[in-house]
Design a protein around this motif. Structure first.
Motif, PDB file in Angstrom:
ATOM      1  N   ARG A 172       0.833  -1.207   0.000  1.00 48.94           N
ATOM      2  CA  ARG A 172       0.000   0.000   0.000  1.00 48.94           C
ATOM      3  C   ARG A 172       0.871   1.261   0.000  1.00 48.94           C
ATOM      4  O   ARG A 172       0.551   2.260   0.634  1.00 48.94           O
ATOM      5  CB  ARG A 172      -0.942  -0.008   1.208  1.00 48.94           C
ATOM      6  CG  ARG A 172      -2.003  -1.100   1.143  1.00 48.94           C
ATOM      7  CD  ARG A 172      -3.035  -0.973   2.260  1.00 48.94           C
ATOM      8  NE  ARG A 172      -4.141  -1.911   2.065  1.00 48.94           N
ATOM      9  CZ  ARG A 172      -4.229  -3.107   2.658  1.00 48.94           C
ATOM     10  NH1 ARG A 172      -3.288  -3.503   3.508  1.00 48.94           N
ATOM     11  NH2 ARG A 172      -5.248  -3.905   2.419  1.00 48.94           N
ATOM     12  N   LYS A 202      -3.099  -3.711  -4.996  1.00 48.14           N
ATOM     13  CA  LYS A 202      -4.016  -2.977  -4.133  1.00 48.14           C
ATOM     14  C   LYS A 202      -4.200  -1.521  -4.566  1.00 48.14           C
ATOM     15  O   LYS A 202      -4.729  -0.705  -3.817  1.00 48.14           O
ATOM     16  CB  LYS A 202      -3.514  -3.040  -2.684  1.00 48.14           C
ATOM     17  CG  LYS A 202      -3.531  -4.465  -2.132  1.00 48.14           C
ATOM     18  CD  LYS A 202      -2.961  -4.558  -0.734  1.00 48.14           C
ATOM     19  CE  LYS A 202      -3.018  -6.005  -0.246  1.00 48.14           C
ATOM     20  NZ  LYS A 202      -2.394  -6.193   1.082  1.00 48.14           N
ATOM     21  N   ASN A 203      -3.759  -1.223  -5.789  1.00 45.66           N
ATOM     22  CA  ASN A 203      -3.912   0.150  -6.265  1.00 45.66           C
ATOM     23  C   ASN A 203      -4.263   0.194  -7.749  1.00 45.66           C
ATOM     24  O   ASN A 203      -3.651   0.920  -8.522  1.00 45.66           O
ATOM     25  CB  ASN A 203      -2.650   0.963  -5.985  1.00 45.66           C
ATOM     26  CG  ASN A 203      -2.880   2.456  -6.084  1.00 45.66           C
ATOM     27  OD1 ASN A 203      -3.899   2.974  -5.634  1.00 45.66           O
ATOM     28  ND2 ASN A 203      -1.931   3.175  -6.665  1.00 45.66           N
TER      29      ASN A 203
END
Length: 342
Positions: A172, A202-203
């Motif tokens: 993250r 996660k992005n």
């Protein structure tokens, strides 16, 4: 049922899907030797302002951690991690399965300090114990906190003095760098850590992390380690295309900023309602403490993790927002929570 359980429930940003579709029938080399992966690597080197690093694309965070840490350490060496660290609690013993012990310290706010590290070194003075060698940190941390530049500089200096490897889990990293409280730049990291990875999964990416190896002594034969651990994808282009799309402009940072803003919106409203939080987390993960009865009612319409029991009547939950979290869903959640709190 709307999910605030994680930041990878959705697929991928439409631009990434379009890029994959547009290049779908173009033939190229395999195993990350394709033009897209090479262009993405050069683009990331420009973003971090360092062309002397090595970059490798690996499909997921756990795989990246286990390959990197096992490659960097000799058989008798160990990693140091805070007690809430991802490699310690949420990777099914992956590091230990490679033969390397993880030395756990309590830390503070999910972070390590030089004092924590000194305590570990003092407790492992000779060859009758494993040798502490690698310091594992994550930014943002497992509980949503972030490292300041001065904190990271202090860790870097301590590791340099004590011949330790400083490795940053960046699952993250986007959220950390785009936090309103952050004073780090992506270009600072090659000067402050020996290796780190930039999280795509996660992005906004379908899959993929970009491992950046900064210290020369850690670079040798790394592709052999990737292949041996089953992570050298024949269609490595799939990750190269995605990272090129994330970094050809500010998409990577725009997506992380949106996730943070959605979490910040919920946090601000809960603070106005005098809700307390388990941790201070200026990222896309927040941990409000709620009555158990309220949590039960919310679970009828929303998915999230009940993180920790606080007392007999209340618990901390984890809410995670993503690049795709809509403002409408955030507003609906806030309104329902306020109704339940009345």
């Amino acid at each position: 049922m709307y999910s605030f359980k994680n930041d990878y429930s959705e697929g991928a940003h439409p631009r990434i899907l379009n890029a994959l579709l547009e290049t779908n029938l173009v033939q190229d080399e395999g195993y990350g030797e394709d033009r897209y992966s090479k262009e993405a690597m050069e683009l990331i080197k420009e973003k971090i302002r360092n062309h002397d690093v090595d970059i490798h694309f690996i499909s997921g965070g756990t795989q990246t951690n286990l390959i990197a840490i096992s490659a960097f350490l000799r058989p008798h060496e160990a990693a140091i991690a805070v007690s809430s660290g991802h490699i310690l609690g949420h990777e099914t013993g992956a590091i230990e399965a490679t033969g390397h012990k993880i030395l756990s310290v309590e830390g503070k706010d999910g972070k390590l300090s030089p004092a924590d590290l000194q305590g570990v070194l003092d407790g492992h003075p000779d060859e009758h114990m494993v040798k502490p060698k690698l310091v594992y940190i994550s930014n943002s941390t497992e509980i949503g906190s972030i490292y300041s530049k001065s904190e990271l500089q202090e860790l870097h200096d301590f590791c340099q003095r004590n011949q330790l490897i400083l490795y940053m889990d960046g699952a993250r990293l986007g959220s950390a760098l785009c936090s309103e409280e952050n004073d780090l730049h992506l270009s600072d990291l090659p000067n402050l850590v020996d290796a780190f990875y930039i999280g795509g999964t996660k992005n906004g990416a379908l899959i993929g992390e970009a491992l950046v190896i900064c210290r020369d002594s850690l670079k040798e034969d790394f592709r052999y380690h990737i292949k041996q651990k089953g992570a050298l994808l024949a269609k490595g282009r799939l990750m190269g295309i995605q990272f090129f799309e994330l970094f050809r402009d500010n998409l990577f940072f725009d997506l992380a900023t949106h996730a943070n803003q959605m979490a910040g919106r919920i946090k601000d409203e809960l603070e106005k309602a005098e809700v307390k939080f388990l941790t201070h987390s200026p990222s896309n993960q927040i941990f409000p403490i709620l009555p158990n009865a309220v949590i039960t009612e919310l679970q009828s319409n929303y998915a999230f993790h009940v993180w920790e029991k606080v007392d007999s009547d209340s618990s901390a939950i984890r809410l995670v927002t993503s690049w795709a979290t809509s403002e409408e869903e955030v507003i609906s959640f806030i309104e329902e929570l306020k109704r339940e709190l009345i």
